[in-house]
Write a protein that holds these residues in place. Structure first.
Motif, PDB file in Angstrom:
ATOM      1  N   SER A   1      37.459  48.433  35.628  1.00  0.00           N
ATOM      2  CA  SER A   1      38.180  47.739  36.692  1.00  0.00           C
ATOM      3  C   SER A   1      37.687  48.165  38.063  1.00  0.00           C
ATOM      4  O   SER A   1      37.198  49.268  38.255  1.00  0.00           O
ATOM      5  CB  SER A   1      39.681  48.020  36.580  1.00  0.00           C
TER       6      SER A   1
ATOM      7  N   THR B   1      40.059  43.277  35.804  1.00  0.00           N
ATOM      8  CA  THR B   1      39.495  44.148  34.785  1.00  0.00           C
ATOM      9  C   THR B   1      38.654  43.360  33.799  1.00  0.00           C
ATOM     10  O   THR B   1      38.771  42.154  33.670  1.00  0.00           O
ATOM     11  CB  THR B   1      40.608  44.866  33.995  1.00  0.00           C
TER      12      THR B   1
ATOM     13  N   THR C   1      37.639  43.915  29.637  1.00  0.00           N
ATOM     14  CA  THR C   1      37.961  44.739  28.474  1.00  0.00           C
ATOM     15  C   THR C   1      37.136  44.309  27.274  1.00  0.00           C
ATOM     16  O   THR C   1      36.690  43.163  27.178  1.00  0.00           O
ATOM     17  CB  THR C   1      39.454  44.633  28.100  1.00  0.00           C
TER      18      THR C   1
END
Length: 128
Positions: free
Chosen positions: A100, A108, A110
């Motif tokens: 992030s 962010t 992921t």
């Protein structure tokens, strides 16, 4: 009177131990955050990129073997493209990686990666 207060104290302490053990999710996973990486954008702005890696607790001793590498390049819209390459060793069954940048509301990126595999995460930072 003293025996009664001691017994009451022991019972309360026992209830706190039993009640607290059920909600401890830290027994299931282990998370480590790499030190923030300072990235300089092509237009000279400095950004801080944070990355965290979460693995099962019994594999926490191998979390230091997760390899990360950063590259920042200009993107087509004049901003910055930050690429994070992550390699997870075979000694870890599965890892969740979160990258992030809090500046510029980038958000962010992921990924969940199985052991022995690699992944690439991308963060796009708009022009300043």
């Amino acid at each position: 009177m003293k025996a009664r207060s001691v017994v009451a104290g022991v019972l309360v302490a026992g209830a706190m131990v039993v009640g607290g053990a059920g909600s401890a999710s830290a027994n299931l996973v282990w998370c480590a955050s790499d030190p923030p990486v300072q990235v300089q954008t092509p237009d000279g702005a400095n950004l801080t990129v944070n990355v965290s890696v979460t693995v099962p607790q019994h594999q926490a001793k191998y979390i230091g073997d997760v390899a990360t590498q950063w590259v920042a390049t200009p993107d087509a819209s004049g901003g910055t493209l930050i690429r994070l390459d992550v390699s997870v060793p075979r000694t870890i069954s599965v890892a969740k990686i979160v990258a992030s940048v809090s500046r510029y509301k980038v958000g962010t990126a992921t990924a969940t990666v199985a052991g022995g595999e690699a992944t690439t995460l991308y963060l796009v930072v708009p022009t300043t």
